[in-house]
Structure formats: structure tokens, C-alpha cells
Design an enzyme around this catalytic site. Structure first.
Site, short mmCIF file in Angstrom:
data_model
loop_
_atom_site.label_atom_id
_atom_site.label_comp_id
_atom_site.label_asym_id
_atom_site.label_seq_id
_atom_site.Cartn_x
_atom_site.Cartn_y
_atom_site.Cartn_z
N GLN A 65 -46.46 -19.53 -64.77
CA GLN A 65 -46.96 -21.14 -64.72
C GLN A 65 -45.73 -21.53 -63.55
OE1 GLN A 65 -49.66 -22.96 -64.85
NE2 GLN A 65 -51.08 -21.11 -65.83
N SER A 66 -45.20 -20.62 -62.75
CA SER A 66 -43.90 -22.01 -62.34
C SER A 66 -44.32 -22.79 -60.77
CB SER A 66 -43.61 -20.29 -60.85
OG SER A 66 -42.08 -20.94 -60.28
N ASN A 67 -43.70 -23.71 -60.82
CA ASN A 67 -43.99 -24.31 -60.31
C ASN A 67 -43.42 -24.56 -59.01
OD1 ASN A 67 -45.67 -26.62 -61.86
ND2 ASN A 67 -43.59 -26.71 -62.70
#
Ligand SMILES: *Cc1c(COP(=O)(O)O)cnc(C)c1O
Length: 339
Positions: A78-80
Site C-alpha cells: 500500500q505504498s503511497n
């Protein structure tokens, strides 16, 4: 020397169209007996916003200066950062390769498919996966292998590194962010920011000190404990000072980290995280994200409880975005005793 002049030799590709707002949180201020302000870097504009937009201005500046046609980046599922990089690549007409690391154990199906993962797919980026979550050098190495394959095919890859042994180009974006913040609001007593890779924390602290701001800047640990994070920050601050050409003594004595809101660990929602997230939403209509900003606000509440932040003080918290992850964490947020 002015910050602008120190940054002259670093190519920058602008991705923010304007300054982000600083807002007073009136109801939360009353509730906590504080004068509480929020710097809205969740509103940086590009591809649903967040702090990585400022950092990417310098990575894409360098990538374009090198004539790259493909940008490779690694991060949590879930890396931004990887989502923002894919959005920047789309805007600038480059390809993106997103390597997703299995950093958070035992997550449900939505974590692996919704939120930032979905956005990355909509952006048309290539997705590859890396089995380990605590192996920065290994993740960078895998990215380089993919880059070599692309190079052999005639492409021109540019790798955005995760490891701490590389120049912290992204921190330069937050040197400017610190200058911007101080221009907007300079009479604050304490600043509170999330501290992950440390680029945001180190950059903001450096920018603030370079313009003469002396207020303490607390980095709330979201990934590592206090001791590890302070050591990491020291390295990033030194590298940053070297890159910009001033003495690290300006910032090295100012490292403040706090890990009282880190449990149960990186990317895992505990009760304090969930409570901070819902308190902010229900008091101000402002959403925080489950991985970074809810923990940062929980950290602010913890500092207040411990007396490190005093009633009546003027406090500014940096909202670094991350909101798409709310949907990736739907299963972990919902349910009995939850939201
Ligand atoms: C990456 C990220 C952070 C941490 O920033 P660093 O510069 O890596 O310390 C904080 N908040 C959000 C929403 C992020 O995506």
C-alpha cells in the site's frame, strides 16, 4: 546563502501547482486545550496527493536530466510513494515499474488489491513483487536487476532507491516544504511530523533551521523504534547537509523522535491508531491514513499526555496524505468494536 541558491544544482521538475494550505483545527484545539494547526500536504494535488509529491520533484528532475524513459520504484504493497511515482510518470510521459514488498504480514484481500494497488493499475504501471519486507538493499538490488533487463531491451531506466546509502534527494523537497511552512506560520511552539524513511522529517527540520526557525520538530516513528529512527535520521541529515553544502551541526543536535504510537508495528492498526483516526474524522471532518498520519496524530496525543507538548501551545502537524490506503485497510478498520 538562500535555500534557493543551495538547491540550484539539483534539477527539479515541478509537480505541485501551488502551496498547500495550513488550517487551524478549531474544535480539536478546544478539545485538547491546544492551538492546533494542520499543514495539508495531503492536498499536494498530483494523483490524490501526499508528501511524496514534494520528494518526487527532485527524483523526476534527475530522471529527466538523465534522459530516462522509465522510472522504477519499490515500496510496501500500500505504498503511497510508488502510487505517486506512477502518477508523476504518467503526467510526464514516462513508464513506471512498481515493486511491491510484502512488508505487512497477514493482510486480507483488499490490502492486496484496493487502495494504492488499484490506483497503480489504473495508472497503467507495471507491477512486480518482492517477497521480503525488511530488506532495503535486497529490494534495491531486485529493482536494479529489472532495470538491467530494461536497459538490454533498449530502454533508459531510472531507479528511485530505498536504501539509506543513496543521496536523500527526496528530502530536498521537504527543505522547500519547511521554508514554505515557515512562511505561512512561523510562531508555532512545536511541529509534529511522521518519520518513516526520514526524508520528510530530515528535510523539514533542515528547511526550518535554515530559515532560522528553532521550534522542536518531533518525528513520530511509524516504522522503527526511537533508537533506530534517530540513528537513521542522523545519517539522512548528514547526507543532506553534505549534498547542500552546509555543516550538519545545524541540525544534528535537534533530532527528536518518539515511538510511543508505533505499536503494534509498521502498517498494523492498533487501538490507538484507530482511535486517533476516528477522533480526527469525527471532530474535524479530516481523514487520516492508517499507516502514517493516524499514528502521527496518536503520537501528538501521546506527547501531550507526557507533557512534552504543553496545554496552550501552538502546535503544527504535517498531514502527509496516504488516504487511498484507507480502502486497502477496510477489513482491518471495520468490524465489531471498530468503525
Ligand atoms: C511515505 C509516507 C510518510 C513517511 O515519509 P518519509 O519521508 O518516508 O519519512 C508519511 N506519510 C505518508 C502518508 C507517506 O506516504
Amino acid at each position: 546563502m538562500a535555500i534557493k541558491d543551495m538547491l540550484q544544482r539539483f534539477p527539479r521538475r515541478r509537480l505541485l501547482n501551488s502551496e498547500t494550505p495550513v488550517e487551524r483545527l478549531d474544535r480539536m484545539s478546544d478539545l485538547l486545550s491546544l492551538d492546533l494547526w494542520l499543514k495539508r500536504d495531503d492536498l499536494t494535488g498530483l494523483g490524490l496527493g501526499g508528501n511524496k509529491t514534494r520528494q518526487l520533484e527532485f527524483y523526476f528532475g534527475e530522471a529527466l536530466a538523465q534522459g530516462a524513459d522509465t522510472v522504477l520504484i519499490t515500496g510496501a504493497v500500500q505504498s503511497n510513494f510508488v502510487r505517486s511515482a506512477a502518477a508523476a510518470a504518467a503526467r510526464l510521459g514516462l513508464e513506471a515499474v512498481l515493486q511491491l514488498e510484502q512488508r505487512v504480514p497477514d493482510m486480507g484481500a483488499l490490502y492486496h488489491s484496493s487502495g494504492n494497488v488499484l490506483l497503480g493499475k489504473i495508472l497503467g504501471a507495471e507491477h512486480i513483487s518482492y517477497p521480503m519486507g525488511e530488506d532495503e538493499a535486497g529490494a534495491d538490488h531486485a529493482l536494479h536487476q529489472r532495470a538491467e533487463t530494461l536497459r538490454a531491451e533498449g530502454r533508459r531506466p531510472y531507479v528511485i532507491h530505498l536504501g539509506i546509502d543513496h543521496p536523500p534527494l527526496g528530502a530536498l523537497g521537504y527543505v522547500l516544504g519547511g521554508e514554505e511552512l515557515n512562511r505561512q506560520i512561523s510562531d508555532f511552539d512545536v511541529a509534529v511530523v511522521p518519520s518513516g524513511s526520514g526524508a520528510t522529517h530530515a528535510g523539514l527540520l533542515t528547511g526550518l533551521r535554515l530559515v532560522g526557525q528553532t521550534a522542536p520538530v518531533y518525528g513520530i516513528c511509524v516504522r522503527r523504534d526511537q533508537e533506530q529512527q534517530s540513528a537513521r535520521l542522523k545519517t539522512v541529515l548528514k547526507k543532506l547537509a553534505d549534498m547542500m553544502g552546509f555543516g550538519p551541526s545545524l541540525t544534528l543536535n535537534d533530532i527528536l523522535t518518539w515511538d510511543g504510537a508505533l505499536a503494534p508495528g509498521y502498517g498494523i492498526i492498533g487501538d490507538t491508531t484507530r482511535e486517533a483516526l476516528t477522533l480526527m474524522a469525527r471532530t474535524e471532518g479530516v481523514f487520516l491514513d492508517p499507516v502514517y498520519t493516524a499514528k502521527t496524530f496518536a503520537g501528538l496525543l501521546g506527547l501531550l499526555k507526557e507533557g512534552r507538548i504543553q496545554p496552550g501551545q501552538k502546535v503544527v502537524m504535517l498531514h502527509t496524505g496516504g488516504l487511498p490506503a484507507l480502502f486497502g485497510y477496510q477489513t482491518e478498520l471495520e468490524g465489531p468494536g471498530r468503525v
